[in-house]
Design a protein around this motif. Structure first.
Motif, PDB file in Angstrom:
ATOM      1  N   HIS A 142      -0.023  -1.738 -10.001  1.00 36.72           N
ATOM      2  CA  HIS A 142      -0.225  -1.666  -8.545  1.00 36.72           C
ATOM      3  C   HIS A 142      -0.613  -0.265  -8.107  1.00 36.72           C
ATOM      4  N   ASN A 147       1.918   0.252  -2.537  1.00 37.26           N
ATOM      5  CA  ASN A 147       1.550  -1.118  -2.191  1.00 37.26           C
ATOM      6  C   ASN A 147       2.731  -2.064  -2.352  1.00 37.26           C
ATOM      7  N   GLY A 189      -5.642   1.604  -4.264  1.00 33.87           N
ATOM      8  CA  GLY A 189      -5.799   0.877  -5.509  1.00 33.87           C
ATOM      9  C   GLY A 189      -5.008   1.530  -6.627  1.00 33.87           C
ATOM     10  N   SER A 190      -4.997   0.880  -7.756  1.00 28.73           N
ATOM     11  CA  SER A 190      -4.324   1.428  -8.935  1.00 28.73           C
ATOM     12  C   SER A 190      -5.101   2.649  -9.430  1.00 28.73           C
ATOM     13  N   HIS A 227      -6.982  -3.477  -7.225  1.00 29.01           N
ATOM     14  CA  HIS A 227      -5.591  -3.874  -7.027  1.00 29.01           C
ATOM     15  C   HIS A 227      -5.198  -4.903  -8.091  1.00 29.01           C
TER      16      HIS A 227
END
Length: 388
Positions: free
Chosen positions: A168, A172, A180-181, A207
């Motif tokens: 993740h 989030n 985003g990751s 994501h």
């Protein structure tokens, strides 16, 4: 700039044929080499002791083990667990092994402290360690993002790097959020035991990045990466010490597991994350065709591809970890005939709640075998390829 994978997607539905149209069933003989693991979240393959034989490495809940070829005796490789922290320590999650210094023994990196619900605190979630090789264990903790989940060694222009993918993005919840990751490559330098492990950002827009695969290029060219996330597939390439990632046009479905079969020609995936569909993608006339091979998995969690049957064309193997509608877990093989039809064969029927699997010729007989680890079944099994 478009990459070779940036092509439109055509959805193609092909019925899965019975195995009878392909001849005899593939023959795999199961050998349980460990009936008492805790989770077995990740597997790696490589020569641990420098005897020229591939061994098996396992990221179990508390310890990192290796199984020596050919006795398959379990040995401790490294552990972060102590008597003091065992009650509070979260489980291990991944492992990567590759000989990056040329001494004949694999260097091992590991991911620890698996806590997917904590996406903010680095202390409470995730951990990235360079451990070293057998006889040269020298653990070094590296900076990390929360929810450390998958890692692989990749080749660059000036050596090797460790690519680490968190599940993740930071902060989030439920896989959703603005960030985003953050996928990083850690440069091993000329000497991994004395490296600064400088980080380079690979990608930060995806994501739920559950897994990824390495695309080996020409012998003297850097590796590329096939990334998967909620937004679909992306291709990450290297230029010098920098990475560039582009989404693959048309491939917007969210894979959980992905595997490169033939670079720029065919891919395999389990969709969605922890999903039920085994999918084959093939590039035909500059377009990607999608074929659903199986829609009956429950928590599909591992995929591999190799020419197990010696037909000259790779087959796909997929495993799942929760009981399906028939109440079973297991592993299946999918093969395509010359007319394009697909058939399904059972490799494991309810003995393996598959968490991870690897394809490798373990006894050097020219046939690709399988290794799998099971979470609910708490076992590690070698499936010896006895196909004629």
């Amino acid at each position: 700039m478009k990459t070779p994978l940036n092509n439109c997607l055509t959805i193609l539905l092909i019925s899965v044929a019975s195995i009878n149209s392909f001849g005899e069933e593939p023959q795999f003989e199961a050998q349980v080499i460990d009936p008492a693991i805790q989770i077995g979240y990740g597997l790696a393959i490589g020569d641990v002791n420098g005897d020229g034989k591939d061994d098996i490495l396992l990221a179990d809940k508390r310890h990192f083990f290796w199984y020596e070829n050919p006795s398959w005796e379990r040995r401790l490789f490294w552990t972060l667990s102590t008597d003091e922290n065992q009650d509070t320590l979260r489980g291990n999650v991944c492992i990567a092994a590759r000989d990056i210094d040329g001494d004949g023994k694999v260097e091992v990196a590991v991911g620890t402290n698996w806590n997917p619900g904590e996406t903010v605190s680095e202390e409470k979630s995730g951990g990235v360690w360079f451990v070293g090789s057998l006889g040269k264990i020298s653990p070094k903790k590296l900076p990390h993002e929360p929810t450390t989940h998958r890692m692989r060694w990749v080749r660059g222009e000036s050596g090797y790097a460790l690519v680490v993918v968190p599940l993740h993005g930071r902060g989030n919840q439920g896989g959703a959020g603005e960030k985003g990751s953050r996928i990083f490559a850690y440069n091993a330098g000329s000497d991994p035991y004395d490296s600064k492990w400088e980080q380079t950002l690979v990608e930060e827009r995806l994501h739920k990045t559950h897994n990824f695969d390495v695309l080996p290029n020409d012998w003297n060219a850097p590796d590329s990466l096939l990334l998967g996330g909620a937004e679909g597939f992306s291709l990450a390439t290297q230029a010098g010490n920098q990475w560039k990632s582009e989404r693959i046009e048309g491939l917007e479905r969210a894979p959980g597991e992905i595997k490169v079969i033939e670079a720029n020609r065919s891919l395999a995936a389990i969709e969605p994350m922890h999903g039920n569909n085994v999918v084959h993608y093939s590039r035909v006339n500059a377009k990607w065709e999608r074929t659903v091979l199986d829609d009956s998995l429950n928590q599909g969690h591992a995929i591999a591809a190799a020419d197990f049957l010696g037909t000259g064309t790779p087959q796909i193997v997929a495993g799942w970890r929760n009981p399906d509608k028939s109440g079973k877990v297991g592993i299946r093989l999918y093969q395509q005939d010359h007319d394009g039809a697909w058939a399904t064969s059972v490799i494991d029927d309810n003995a393996m709640a598959c968490e991870d699997l690897k394809a490798v010729d373990l006894n050097n007989d020219g046939k690709v075998d399988l290794v799998a680890s099971g979470r609910r079944t708490k076992n590690v099994i070698i499936y010896w390829n006895r196909d004629n």
